[in-house]
Design an enzyme around this catalytic site. Structure first.
Site, PDB file in Angstrom:
ATOM      1  N   GLU A 141       2.537   8.489   7.135  1.00 35.44           N
ATOM      2  CA  GLU A 141       1.871   8.517   8.443  1.00 35.44           C
ATOM      3  C   GLU A 141       1.226   9.883   8.687  1.00 35.44           C
ATOM      4  O   GLU A 141       0.078   9.971   9.137  1.00 35.44           O
ATOM      5  CB  GLU A 141       2.874   8.179   9.545  1.00 35.44           C
TER       6      GLU A 141
ATOM      7  N   TYR B 282       7.872   6.563   5.284  1.00 33.68           N
ATOM      8  CA  TYR B 282       7.120   6.353   6.527  1.00 33.68           C
ATOM      9  C   TYR B 282       6.482   7.661   7.016  1.00 33.68           C
ATOM     10  O   TYR B 282       5.298   7.712   7.302  1.00 33.68           O
ATOM     11  CB  TYR B 282       8.071   5.962   7.654  1.00 33.68           C
TER      12      TYR B 282
ATOM     13  N   CYS C 194       8.080   8.435  17.370  1.00 39.46           N
ATOM     14  CA  CYS C 194       7.131   7.318  17.527  1.00 39.46           C
ATOM     15  C   CYS C 194       5.991   7.593  18.501  1.00 39.46           C
ATOM     16  O   CYS C 194       4.817   7.362  18.173  1.00 39.46           O
ATOM     17  CB  CYS C 194       7.853   6.074  18.027  1.00 39.46           C
TER      18      CYS C 194
ATOM     19  N   GLU D 208      -7.256 -14.598  11.800  1.00 41.47           N
ATOM     20  CA  GLU D 208      -7.556 -16.012  11.548  1.00 41.47           C
ATOM     21  C   GLU D 208      -7.317 -16.347  10.066  1.00 41.47           C
ATOM     22  O   GLU D 208      -7.040 -17.492   9.722  1.00 41.47           O
ATOM     23  CB  GLU D 208      -8.985 -16.377  11.966  1.00 41.47           C
TER      24      GLU D 208
ATOM     25  N   LYS E 181       3.735  10.720  17.707  1.00 42.11           N
ATOM     26  CA  LYS E 181       3.107  10.378  16.419  1.00 42.11           C
ATOM     27  C   LYS E 181       1.984   9.373  16.621  1.00 42.11           C
ATOM     28  O   LYS E 181       0.876   9.541  16.111  1.00 42.11           O
ATOM     29  CB  LYS E 181       4.184   9.813  15.477  1.00 42.11           C
TER      30      LYS E 181
ATOM     31  N   HIS F  12     -11.923 -17.225  16.073  1.00 43.95           N
ATOM     32  CA  HIS F  12     -12.997 -16.641  15.283  1.00 43.95           C
ATOM     33  C   HIS F  12     -13.960 -15.831  16.155  1.00 43.95           C
ATOM     34  O   HIS F  12     -14.258 -16.262  17.266  1.00 43.95           O
ATOM     35  CB  HIS F  12     -13.765 -17.783  14.598  1.00 43.95           C
TER      36      HIS F  12
ATOM     37  N   CYS G 151      12.330   9.273  19.415  1.00 44.09           N
ATOM     38  CA  CYS G 151      11.160   8.405  19.628  1.00 44.09           C
ATOM     39  C   CYS G 151      10.170   9.016  20.620  1.00 44.09           C
ATOM     40  O   CYS G 151       8.973   9.072  20.354  1.00 44.09           O
ATOM     41  CB  CYS G 151      11.634   7.037  20.120  1.00 44.09           C
TER      42      CYS G 151
HETATM   43  P1  NDP Z   1      12.213   7.621   4.061  1.00 44.32           P
HETATM   44  O1  NDP Z   1      13.631   7.418   3.659  1.00 44.32           O
HETATM   45  O2  NDP Z   1      11.388   6.457   4.481  1.00 44.32           O
HETATM   46  O3  NDP Z   1      11.434   8.359   2.893  1.00 44.32           O
HETATM   47  C1  NDP Z   1      11.912   9.536   2.317  1.00 44.32           C
HETATM   48  C2  NDP Z   1      11.004   9.885   1.155  1.00 44.32           C
HETATM   49  O4  NDP Z   1      11.313  11.179   0.667  1.00 44.32           O
HETATM   50  C3  NDP Z   1      11.146   8.924  -0.012  1.00 44.32           C
HETATM   51  O5  NDP Z   1       9.862   8.681  -0.542  1.00 44.32           O
HETATM   52  C4  NDP Z   1      12.010   9.724  -0.983  1.00 44.32           C
HETATM   53  O6  NDP Z   1      11.784   9.387  -2.320  1.00 44.32           O
HETATM   54  C5  NDP Z   1      11.497  11.122  -0.737  1.00 44.32           C
HETATM   55  N1  NDP Z   1      12.425  12.168  -1.143  1.00 44.32           N
HETATM   56  C6  NDP Z   1      13.698  12.339  -0.755  1.00 44.32           C
HETATM   57  N2  NDP Z   1      14.195  13.458  -1.314  1.00 44.32           N
HETATM   58  C7  NDP Z   1      13.223  13.998  -2.062  1.00 44.32           C
HETATM   59  C8  NDP Z   1      13.123  15.146  -2.885  1.00 44.32           C
HETATM   60  N3  NDP Z   1      14.154  15.968  -3.052  1.00 44.32           N
HETATM   61  N4  NDP Z   1      11.960  15.395  -3.521  1.00 44.32           N
HETATM   62  C9  NDP Z   1      10.918  14.557  -3.370  1.00 44.32           C
HETATM   63  N5  NDP Z   1      10.942  13.465  -2.601  1.00 44.32           N
HETATM   64  C10 NDP Z   1      12.077  13.193  -1.955  1.00 44.32           C
HETATM   65  O7  NDP Z   1      12.308   8.728   5.190  1.00 44.32           O
HETATM   66  P2  NDP Z   1      11.302   9.198   6.311  1.00 44.32           P
HETATM   67  O8  NDP Z   1      11.771  10.582   6.618  1.00 44.32           O
HETATM   68  O9  NDP Z   1       9.891   8.977   5.956  1.00 44.32           O
HETATM   69  O10 NDP Z   1      11.650   8.236   7.532  1.00 44.32           O
HETATM   70  C11 NDP Z   1      12.989   8.143   7.996  1.00 44.32           C
HETATM   71  C12 NDP Z   1      13.188   6.883   8.789  1.00 44.32           C
HETATM   72  O11 NDP Z   1      12.560   7.013  10.047  1.00 44.32           O
HETATM   73  C13 NDP Z   1      12.566   5.632   8.185  1.00 44.32           C
HETATM   74  O12 NDP Z   1      13.368   5.039   7.230  1.00 44.32           O
HETATM   75  C14 NDP Z   1      12.379   4.765   9.383  1.00 44.32           C
HETATM   76  O13 NDP Z   1      13.581   4.084   9.645  1.00 44.32           O
HETATM   77  C15 NDP Z   1      12.116   5.750  10.490  1.00 44.32           C
HETATM   78  N6  NDP Z   1      10.679   5.855  10.799  1.00 44.32           N
HETATM   79  C16 NDP Z   1      10.001   4.744  11.216  1.00 44.32           C
HETATM   80  C17 NDP Z   1       8.662   4.802  11.511  1.00 44.32           C
HETATM   81  C18 NDP Z   1       7.948   3.570  11.951  1.00 44.32           C
HETATM   82  O14 NDP Z   1       8.603   2.592  12.307  1.00 44.32           O
HETATM   83  N7  NDP Z   1       6.608   3.548  11.934  1.00 44.32           N
HETATM   84  C19 NDP Z   1       7.913   6.034  11.402  1.00 44.32           C
HETATM   85  C20 NDP Z   1       8.689   7.145  10.941  1.00 44.32           C
HETATM   86  C21 NDP Z   1      10.018   7.043  10.657  1.00 44.32           C
HETATM   87  P3  NDP Z   1      12.617   8.216  -3.051  1.00 44.32           P
HETATM   88  O15 NDP Z   1      12.038   6.936  -2.543  1.00 44.32           O
HETATM   89  O16 NDP Z   1      12.317   8.481  -4.462  1.00 44.32           O
HETATM   90  O17 NDP Z   1      14.050   8.410  -2.677  1.00 44.32           O
END
Ligand code: NDP
Length: 447
Positions: free
Chosen positions: A184, A180, A51, A441, A54, A436, A46
């Protein structure tokens, strides 16, 4: 093996990220002797590579839009190009400052910081370099790490950790993933003038309310992100200018650099957990409601348990563990109704059930109220995507989900989470006088 210089503690915490730090300080405040082991920098994902830096990049990126809006508000600011090396440098300095604050806080709390990667010798003893620590209780809070797909040329790509270490951002980037982190960073980079192509093999932001995700996607497209949906990367090769990503439809995309944002997994490698007897399932450490593993005196919190991988959840799990184990105040973390936000531009924030989840659970008893409008702040610039506010109502018009796409979404949904936690109904929202002019709102005036 006998270790003459074995140091004993009531609690040994492995991993000084959000969950581990919270647990260590809270346990020490209850009078426990505590050591915390960290192989990298104190603060964890984080603070060091997640976090916080970022969000600073999100702010830095959003300045571009404010500058573009400025002439419509009477500030004749000419078009300017961001110096991303300055932004990255300032972000790193802030991370250094926070790292120092967290180290000082450990010191003040009387927690012994042991730097190095820990390796379990058995279920109570951990080797860190030359030192051996013995904990009557052990807390594993080692967090997670990026997952890289098994792809030819994957080593040519970056993961999100690497972005924070760059000298400056490249001119163009392919981002693989629809979660995510991918979304982002697509917005951060696009806002800083990087041409972004995002490869999404299935759904964008899977698990979020689909209608709201569609609004996020429309906003991202308006700002310039190019989506390649329904395709997967097959290989990454280097080119004279950067990298080429071969796609499953036979096409390819070229850019200066590639970011793999394809998920994260618990960081168990090198821990030698086998020596403890702690069970690992599907690459994560399962725990009960008290954060206890299958070994009675070994506990785990945060991303290593792979439940809801968010900082405030890990912090609460750590504190609940310490209060229960060392403070004589047993309590459990409530994993229901956890609000979350994706800091895209436009921002997505949510608490409770998506429309899809609510319909699955309550069928015909679900009613949806929503509003789409351009916020007043966009009236003079005459640009920007509309805000999208959505209430998902269940039986007796109880508000089951509250979702928002638009400015200050995270700030607004944080407060809506209080109302949902209290069981608010649509009538409770409607009874609340509107403030407002504001965006939120609409939550108390929509039909
Ligand atoms: P996520 O699990 O959210 O997303 C991973 C993405 O990668 C999915 O879209 C997945 O597709 C895709 N993917 C996985 N393998 C492949 C592949 N071989 N080829 C193409 N696409 C692929 O992971 P993140 O790394 O984005 O985030 C991890 C965690 O970190 C989050 O779940 C969250 O808990 C935390 N986080 C929170 C944030 C916040 O609160 N603002 C910010 C950043 C991270 P598919 O859906 O098809 O599997």
């Amino acid at each position: 093996m006998v270790h003459q210089d074995e140091q004993r503690f009531d609690l040994v915490v492995v991993g000084a990220g959000s969950g581990g730090l919270a647990a260590a300080k809270r346990a020490a405040s209850h009078g426990a002797s505590v050591a915390i082991v960290e192989g990298s920098r104190v603060g964890g994902t984080c603070v060091i590579r997640g976090c916080v830096p970022k969000k600073l990049l999100v702010y830095g990126s959003a300045v571009g839009e404010q500058l573009a809006d400025a002439p419509s508000y009477g500030w004749p600011v000419p078009p300017v190009v961001p110096r991303t090396q300055v932004l990255l440098d300032h972000v790193r300095r802030e991370v250094d400052r926070l790292n120092g604050i967290h180290e000082a806080a450990l010191n003040r709390a009387g927690v012994a910081l042991v730097q190095g990667w820990g390796r379990f010798l058995d279920d109570r003893r951990l080797q860190v370099g030359e030192q051996v620590l013995r904990g009557e209780t052990i807390l594993v809070s080692v967090g997670g790490q990026p997952v890289c797909p098994n792809l030819p040329g994957a080593d040519l790509a970056m993961v999100s950790d690497d972005l924070f270490l760059l000298e400056r951002f490249p001119g163009s980037m392919v981002i693989v993933g629809g979660g995510y982190i991918a979304c982002e960073f697509a917005c951060i980079l696009q806002g800083l003038g990087v041409a972004v192509t995002q490869i999404v093999r299935r759904q964008l932001l899977r698990g979020f309310d689909r209608g709201c995700v569609a609004s996020v996607e429309a906003g991202m497209v308006e700002k310039g992100t190019v989506f390649r949906k329904g395709v997967s990367p097959q290989a990454i090769t280097s080119t004279a200018a950067g990298c080429r990503v071969e796609l499953s439809d036979g096409d390819s995309v070229e850019a200066d650099a590639v970011l793999l944002a394809t998920g994260r997994k618990p960081r168990l490698v090198g821990l030698n957990l086998e020596a403890t007897g702690v069970a690992v399932e599907g690459g994560r450490i399962p725990v009960d409601g008290d954060q206890r593993t299958n070994v009675a005196h070994v506990f785990a919190v945060g991303d290593v348990t792979d439940r809801i991988n968010l900082t405030p959840v890990a912090v609460d799990e750590g504190r609940a563990f310490a209060d229960s184990r060392f403070g004589g105040k047993p309590r459990r973390t409530d994993h229901g109704l956890v609000a979350s936000a994706v800091f895209t531009q436009p921002e997505l924030a949510t608490v409770g059930l998506s429309e899809e989840e609510a319909r699955q659970r309550h069928g015909e008893d679900v009613r949806v109220c929503e509003a789409r409008f351009r916020s007043l702040s966009r009236a003079l610039p005459k640009t920007g995507s509309p805000c999208h506010l959505k209430l998902v109502l269940g039986p007796q018009e109880r508000v089951l989900g509250c979702h928002m796409v638009g400015e200050h979404g995270a700030e607004i949904i944080q407060m809506a989470a209080v109302a949902l936690g209290m069981g608010a109904t649509k009538a409770d929202f409607d009874r609340t006088m509107a403030l407002h002019p504001s965006i939120s709102e609409e939550f108390v005036t929509m039909g």
